[in-house]
Design an enzyme around this catalytic site. Structure first.
Site, PDB file in Angstrom:
ATOM      1  N   ARG A 259     -23.338   7.528  22.580  1.00  0.00           N
ATOM      2  CA  ARG A 259     -23.850   6.174  22.456  1.00  0.00           C
ATOM      3  C   ARG A 259     -24.067   5.600  23.856  1.00  0.00           C
ATOM      4  NH1 ARG A 259     -19.585   6.388  18.564  1.00  0.00           N
ATOM      5  NH2 ARG A 259     -20.322   6.110  16.417  1.00  0.00           N
TER       6      ARG A 259
ATOM      7  N   HIS B 266     -30.639   5.302  21.686  1.00  0.00           N
ATOM      8  CA  HIS B 266     -30.236   5.715  20.341  1.00  0.00           C
ATOM      9  C   HIS B 266     -31.208   6.747  19.773  1.00  0.00           C
ATOM     10  CE1 HIS B 266     -26.972   4.739  17.680  1.00  0.00           C
ATOM     11  NE2 HIS B 266     -27.774   4.789  16.635  1.00  0.00           N
TER      12      HIS B 266
ATOM     13  N   ARG C 228     -29.881   9.988  20.944  1.00  0.00           N
ATOM     14  CA  ARG C 228     -28.697  10.340  20.137  1.00  0.00           C
ATOM     15  C   ARG C 228     -29.132  10.895  18.782  1.00  0.00           C
ATOM     16  NH1 ARG C 228     -23.235   9.177  18.751  1.00  0.00           N
ATOM     17  NH2 ARG C 228     -22.961   8.133  16.747  1.00  0.00           N
TER      18      ARG C 228
END
Length: 307
Positions: free
Chosen positions: A151, A245, A248
């Site tokens: 994160r 993100h 990720r």
């Protein structure tokens, strides 16, 4: 209950969230905003109502107004969760007899799936080479995002003390609710971090503990990381707005597509529930059930033949 008493109760609740439940400052700040909305709406009721005056019909009317003002289903669900938790806490303090938020639900919302880069787009983003000092730093940051599924806050919080672990091919991070997890770091990311560390002293003073620093030698902020990644995406002519993100999610999707190991991906992402991983990796429930049935020992066991 006066406005000052209202504010004091909210402060005590937020302090408990931060100190006892150890929620992140970002999460506590979100609760604070949601409870400020509740206080504003309560102030519109006749007289000087305390928290105990709130009724379910008031909550439903508030939700309807917020929805009409443009607040989406996900945000409304989060707001109601904050209100519900606060009233649960007030009940434990003996300040209210019932929770007026119980049973009130946000409008249903379509489930938005997070976007991912394709493998080719990820390679395009990460294959850019430069001798510029900040680009060398950025390369290490972006490689870590994609290699380990971190994160944004987890990556920004890394200190130089993590370097021995990275050299050994792993990194330890504290995620939501301060939960510690260990995730692997691939060879490309290790090489990029090594290249950055060799140059880091050109920006960072000797006593700075942050692994990634900005021009002034201080820990790099979250917003700056977002902007640098967005800039890289634009320079590489990628079709979508690239943000941390997304890297990720790309990590999760690509690892799952290659390995099919749902539980391993769940562990690396730090998800408490497999349902979170299901949404995060673009899988429908039927495919999840198939993966689970193939992986779980008792699910794999064949039934005994009938006698």
């Amino acid at each position: 209950m006066s406005a000052a008493e209202h504010a004091a109760a909210v402060r005590r609740y937020l302090d408990e969230l931060a100190q006892q439940r150890r929620l992140s400052p970002h999460t506590v700040s979100g609760y604070q905003r949601d409870l400020a909305v509740l206080a504003r709406l309560l102030g519109e009721l006749p007289g000087e109502p305390g928290f105990a005056a709130l009724q379910p019909q008031h909550v439903r009317r508030f939700v309807g107004r917020l929805h009409a003002d443009g607040l989406g289903g996900r945000s409304l669900a989060r707001t109601l969760s904050a209100w519900r938790g606060f009233y649960r806490w007030l009940g434990r303090q003996g300040d209210v007899q019932r929770n007026p938020v119980d049973g009130v639900r946000a409008p249903k919302r379509p489930q938005a799936l997070p976007k991912a880069l394709s493998p080719d787009e990820a390679h395009c983003l990460l294959d850019a080479q430069s001798d510029d000092l900040l680009e060398i730093r950025d390369q290490a940051i972006f490689e870590l995002f994609y290699s380990s599924g971190l994160r944004l806050a987890e990556l920004a919080a890394l200190d130089v003390s993590c370097l021995p672990d990275i050299a050994d091919g792993e990194v330890r991070v504290r995620g939501k609710r301060s939960k510690l997890r260990i995730v692997p770091v691939g060879s490309k990311a290790r090489a990029a971090v090594t290249a950055w560390v060799e140059q880091r002293s050109r920006l960072a003073p000797a006593d700075e503990q942050a692994l990634f620093v900005g021009r002034r030698g201080q820990r790099l902020g979250l917003r700056m990381i977002q902007l640098r990644l967005q800039r890289r995406g634009l320079l590489q002519d990628l079709p979508a707005h690239v943000h941390p993100h997304m890297l990720r999610h790309s990590f999760a999707s690509h690892v799952l597509q290659s390995s099919g190991d749902l539980r391993a991906v769940q562990e690396m992402l730090g998800h408490a529930s497999i349902a979170s991983t299901q949404v995060y990796t673009h899988l429908d429930f039927q495919h999840l059930a198939k993966v689970y049935d193939q992986a779980h020992p008792r699910a794999r066991r064949k039934p005994e033949p009938a006698s």
